[in-house]
Design an enzyme around this catalytic site. Structure first.
Site, mmCIF file in Angstrom:
data_model
loop_
_atom_site.group_PDB
_atom_site.id
_atom_site.type_symbol
_atom_site.label_atom_id
_atom_site.label_comp_id
_atom_site.label_asym_id
_atom_site.label_seq_id
_atom_site.Cartn_x
_atom_site.Cartn_y
_atom_site.Cartn_z
ATOM 1 N N ARG A 125 -53.402 25.705 -0.322
ATOM 2 C CA ARG A 125 -54.264 25.953 -1.482
ATOM 3 C C ARG A 125 -53.568 25.569 -2.780
ATOM 4 N NH1 ARG A 125 -59.583 27.358 -0.148
ATOM 5 N NH2 ARG A 125 -59.657 27.802 -2.372
ATOM 6 N N VAL A 126 -54.356 25.074 -3.704
ATOM 7 C CA VAL A 126 -53.810 24.770 -5.017
ATOM 8 C C VAL A 126 -54.386 25.726 -6.072
ATOM 9 C CG1 VAL A 126 -53.337 22.351 -4.537
ATOM 10 C CG2 VAL A 126 -55.577 23.008 -5.418
ATOM 11 N N ASP A 127 -55.157 26.710 -5.612
ATOM 12 C CA ASP A 127 -55.680 27.691 -6.566
ATOM 13 C C ASP A 127 -55.013 29.038 -6.281
ATOM 14 O OD1 ASP A 127 -56.810 28.359 -4.175
ATOM 15 O OD2 ASP A 127 -58.866 27.956 -4.774
ATOM 16 N N ASP A 128 -55.534 30.109 -6.845
ATOM 17 C CA ASP A 128 -54.891 31.408 -6.658
ATOM 18 C C ASP A 128 -55.411 32.130 -5.421
ATOM 19 O OD1 ASP A 128 -53.153 31.188 -8.795
ATOM 20 O OD2 ASP A 128 -54.751 31.698 -10.205
#
Ligand code: WTA
Length: 692
Positions: free
Chosen positions: A560-563
Site C-alpha cells: 500500500r502507498v496510502d495509510d
C-alpha cells in the site's frame, strides 16, 4: 507532492529477481527456453496440457480479444448463466473519468437474473444436484458435515422463506455476523435469493465495529450464532451482538430481530443470554419453512452485498457490489485462475467476513458447481499439520490461502507438512499481501512438492475479483510476482503526476477501464467513492498499491502507498487504530504506522503521547491495547506502543509519518531531512524511548 503520494519511498524496493531475466520474451513468442533459468518456474507439461489456458499465446489471444471487444468477450461468457431477461442492447456503460462527470460503471444493465439461482438451481438442473457443494470441517478433528447442491438449495430456500416471512424484502439489508459455519454461506445465498442485500461482518470484529456497521446500513435482521470455537477457546458471539445492538438502539437504529443459530458444540442454548421478543433460535423457526422458494429476479445492477473495508481515513467504507457483473466476474476468474475442473475439491482458508470469502468461498466456486471445503477452526489446532490433514481427508486439489499462514507454518518446520500425502494438490493460491519469494518457494517446494503452480492473485475488496493473477498453465512464474492481468483488466503504472509509464518501471497501480466485478459505489457516499478512487489520478481507478513491472512485463505488487496497513492479510486503516487509541481518556495523541513483520507481513506500531500529568506505565499500555481490541477487534491490536513525549510535526502541524516509520523499523540512519520539523529535538527524544 500531494497528500496521498506520501510513501513513494516504499516503492523503490523492487523484489529481488525482478527484471533479471532477459530471454522471457522468447517464451512469449512461443519459442522454448531452458527451464533452469533461475527465477522462472514453469508449469509441468502435463499440467499445461490439461489446463484451460495452456500457453502464453492462448492467454494473449484471449486477453487481446477481451480488451479489443469487451462487450463481445463478456457477453459470450455471460451467456453461460441464466438470465430471466437479457441485457439490451448495451453490455456495459462506463464513465471512469471524474472530469467528464459522475463516475459510473454498469454491466448487463436491464438484464434480470439471480446469483443464488445461478449458483444452485442452475447446477442442479444440469444434473449436479447430488454433487457435494460443501464439505464442512469443524474446529475439532472428526467433527464434519456435508451438503449436496440439492440439500444446500433446500436449506437456502427455508431461510429465504423465513426471511420473507419476517418482512425482509428486495433491497433490504441483512447483517450477518457468523463464523465459518455452513449457515454463513446459507445466509448469504438466502439473502441473494430474495434480493436482500447482505452485509457480512467478520466475526472477529468487536461490538463497537459491528454497531458502526449496523448503524450505517440499518438492517431489518441480524443473523448470528451463540458462540464459536476457535482452537481451544470458545467465543461468545451473541454477547458481542447484544452489545452492538444496544449501541445501535441508542443511536436510533433499532434492530427488531436477531436470528441466532445454536452452535451446540460451542455453547448450549440454556447458557445463552436471551432477549425475548427480539431473539429467535434459527433451529426453532427455519426448518419449519418450505424447502422451495421462488426466486426474486433482480436487475443486473441491483445491489448484491455491502462489505465494509478500511480506508486511509476514519470511518470504514461500505463497498457496494451489484449482481450481474460480479456474478460473471467471480465465476470466470475462479475458473481460470485455479484451472477449475468439475472433479476438483477446492479449499480456501479465508473467512467469509472478508472479500476473499465472498468471491472465492461462496460465489465464484458455487457458480462453477465446485465442491468447496469450509473450515471452522484454526489452522494450527490441534497442531500445525491441520491444514494438510484436511487436504488429505477431502483430497483437496486446489488450495488457496494467505502468505501469513504460509510463513507461520513454514516456521513450524517441514515435518508437519511432509507427514501428509498431499498428492491430491494441483494448484496452490495466495492472496492478501505480497508473498515474499522465500515463502513462495517453501509453499511451492514443500507443500506442493514442486509440482503445483501457485496462483498469486492480486485484487481488492473493491475489485470484486482477481485483477492480476497467474493462469497456472499458461505462464512460467516468478516467485513473488502476480504475473499478468486477468482478461479485460488494463492495469497501468503511473507516476506522481498521473502519467502512464511504460516498460520496466515502478509507480502507482491504476486501472484504466471498468471491469464487470468492480464495486459501483460506497454505500451512501458516492462522493467519497469518487474522491478516494477516481480523483487522485483522473481518468483511472486508483488502487492504493505501489507496483513495478519488470522488463518481461511481469507485475510485482509492492504494498500500500496510502495509510492502510496489511496485517496478516487483514486490511486496517491507521486512522481507525489512532481513533481507538485517542478514545482512551489518558491518550492525548497517537500516530500509527506499519512495520515489516516476519510472519504477519506488517505489524501495527503505535506512537502514543499521554495527557499532561499521566505517566507511562504497563497498566496504561495494556489498557490502550484493550481500547483497540474493543473498538475494532483483536486482529487490530498494536504489537508495540512507543511512548512519545511529542510527535514529529511540520510547522503546519502535520505528523511526519515517514520519520515515524523509520524510527519504528530501526532505520535510524535513514531518517532523511528533519529540518522542516517544528521541533527537530522530538526525533531524538523518540529514539531515546525506543526500548521502553
Ligand atoms: C493487498 C484482499 C500483493 C493489496 C483480496 C491490496 C496483495 C489489498 C495481494 C486489498 C497480492 C491483496 N499481492 N498484495 N496477491 N492481494 N493484496 O481489500 O495491498 O482485503 O490493495 O482484499 O491487499 O485488501 P482487501
Amino acid at each position: 507532492s500531494s497528500d496521498h503520494l506520501r510513501h513513494v519511498e516504499s516503492m523503490a524496493q523492487l523484489p529481488s529477481g525482478a527484471g533479471k531475466i532477459s530471454h522471457l520474451n522468447a517464451v512469449i513468442l512461443g519459442e522454448t527456453l531452458a527451464s533452469e533459468e533461475n527465477d522462472l518456474v514453469f508449469p509441468s507439461q502435463d499440467f499445461s496440457r490439461q489446463a484451460l489456458v495452456s500457453s502464453p499465446e492462448q492467454y494473449r489471444k484471449m486477453y487481446e480479444r477481451s480488451i479489443q471487444d469487451p462487450a463481445g468477450f463478456w457477453s459470450e461468457i455471460a451467456s453461460q448463466f441464466y438470465w430471466k431477461e437479457k441485457w439490451d442492447p448495451e453490455v456495459y456503460n462506463e464513465n471512469i473519468d471524474v472530469r467528464k462527470g459522475t463516475v459510473k460503471f454498469e454491466w448487463f444493465k436491464g438484464a434480470s437474473t439471480n446469483i443464488s439461482y445461478n449458483a444452485l438451481d442452475r447446477n442442479i438442473e444440469a444434473g449436479n444436484g447430488g454433487k457435494v457443494a460443501i464439505y464442512w470441517e469443524g474446529n475439532e478433528p472428526g467433527d464434519d458435515e456435508q451438503l449436496t447442491y440439492a440439500e444446500l438449495l433446500e436449506k437456502v430456500c427455508q431461510l429465504a422463506n423465513y426471511l420473507k416471512h419476517v418482512g425482509v424484502r428486495k433491497g433490504a439489508a441483512v447483517v450477518i455476523y457468523l463464523p465459518m459455519l455452513m449457515e454463513l454461506l446459507i445466509s448469504m445465498l438466502a439473502c441473494a435469493r430474495i434480493g436482500a442485500v447482505h452485509s457480512v461482518v467478520f466475526a472477529g470484529f468487536s461490538a463497537e465495529s459491528l454497531a458502526q456497521r449496523i448503524i450505517d446500513c440499518k438492517p431489518k435482521v441480524v443473523i448470528t450464532c451463540n458462540a464459536v470455537r476457535r482452537g481451544p477457546k470458545a467465543i461468545h458471539l451473541k454477547d458481542i451482538v447484544d452489545s452492538a445492538i444496544n449501541e445501535s438502539v441508542k443511536s436510533g437504529v433499532p434492530v427488531g430481530l436477531c436470528l441466532t443459530f445454536e452452535n451446540q458444540s460451542a455453547m448450549k442454548r440454556e447458557d445463552t443470554k436471551w432477549q425475548e421478543g427480539r431473539d429467535v433460535w434459527w433451529q426453532d423457526v427455519v426448518p419449519q419453512f418450505p424447502t422451495k422458494c421462488a426466486v426474486e429476479w433482480v436487475d443486473a445492477e441491483d445491489p448484491l452485498f455491502l462489505l465494509y473495508t478500511s480506508g486511509s481515513t476514519g470511518k470504514p467504507k461500505g463497498v457496494l457490489h451489484t449482481t450481474g457483473g460480479y456474478m460473471v466476474y467471480t465465476a470466470t476468474t475462479f475458473k481460470y485462475a485455479f484451472d477449475h475442473k468439475p472433479s476438483d475439491i477446492y479449499w480456501c482458508t479465508a473467512d467469509c467476513g472478508w472479500i476473499t470469502g465472498h468471491s472465492y468461498v461462496t460465489y465464484g466456486p458455487l457458480l462453477n458447481g465446485a465442491t468447496v471445503v469450509v473450515f471452522e477452526g484454526a489452522p494450527n489446532y490441534p497442531n500445525s499439520g491441520r491444514c494438510w490433514d484436511i487436504v488429505d481427508k477431502y483430497k483437496v486439489t486446489l488450495f488457496y490461502t494467505a502468505p501469513t499462514l504460509v510463513r507461520s507454518l513454514m516456521r513450524e518446520g517441514d515435518e508437519y507438512v511432509t507427514r501428509y500425502h498431499r498428492k491430491s494438490l494441483r494448484v496452490l493460491g495466495s492472496v492478501g499481501e505480497p508473498i515474499n519469494p522465500s515463502a513462495w518457494r517453501w509453499f511451492y517446494n514443500v507443500v506442493g512438492d514442486s509440482r503445483c503452480p501457485i496462483s498469486d492473485t492480486w485484487w481488492q475488496t473493491e475489485t470484486g475479483g482477481f485483477m492480476i493473477t497467474p493462469l497456472p498453465g499458461a505462464w512460467p512464474q516468478k516467485p513473488g510476482s502476480a504475473t499478468f492481468p486477468f482478461f479485460g483488466v488494463q492495469p497501468v503504472i503511473v507516476d506522481e503526476k498521473g502519467n502512464e509509464i511504460e516498460g520496466e518501471c515502478s509507480g502507482y497501480l491504476c486501472i484504466k477501464k471498468s471491469w464487470p466485478g468492480a464495486f459501483r459505489t460506497l454505500y451512501g457516499d458516492h462522493e467519497r467513492y469518487q474522491t478516494t478512487y477516481f480523483k487522485p489520478f483522473a481518468g483511472y481507478y486508483f488502487t492504493g498499491d505501489g507496483c513495478s513491472r519488470d522488463k518481461d512485463g511481469y507485475f510485482w505488487l509492492t504494498g500500500r502507498v496510502d495509510d492502510v496497513i496489511n496485517v496478516s492479510g487483514h486490511r486496517i486503516g491507521t486512522a481507525e487504530v489512532e481513533s481507538a487509541l485517542v478514545s482512551h481518556p489518558h491518550c492525548a495523541e497517537a500516530a500509527v504506522v506499519g512495520v515489516e513483520h516476519e510472519i504477519k507481513g506488517q505489524s501495527i506500531y503505535a506512537f502514543v503521547s499521554l495527557v499532561e500529568g499521566v505517566s507511562y506505565s504497563e497498566g496504561i499500555r495494556k489498557s490502550l491495547i484493550l481500547a483497540v481490541r474493543n473498538q475494532i477487534g483483536a486482529f487490530a491490536a498494536p504489537d508495540k506502543i512507543h511512548w512519545a513525549p511529542a510527535l514529529p510535526k511540520t510547522r503546519s502541524g502535520k505528523i511526519m509519518r515517514r520519520i515515524l516509520r523509520k524510527i519504528a523499523s530501526g532505520q535510524l540512519d535513514e531518517l532523511g531531512d528533519t529540518s522542516t520539523l517544528a521541533d527537530p529535538n522530538v526525533v531524538d527524544q523518540l529514539i531515546a524511548l525506543s526500548d521502553c
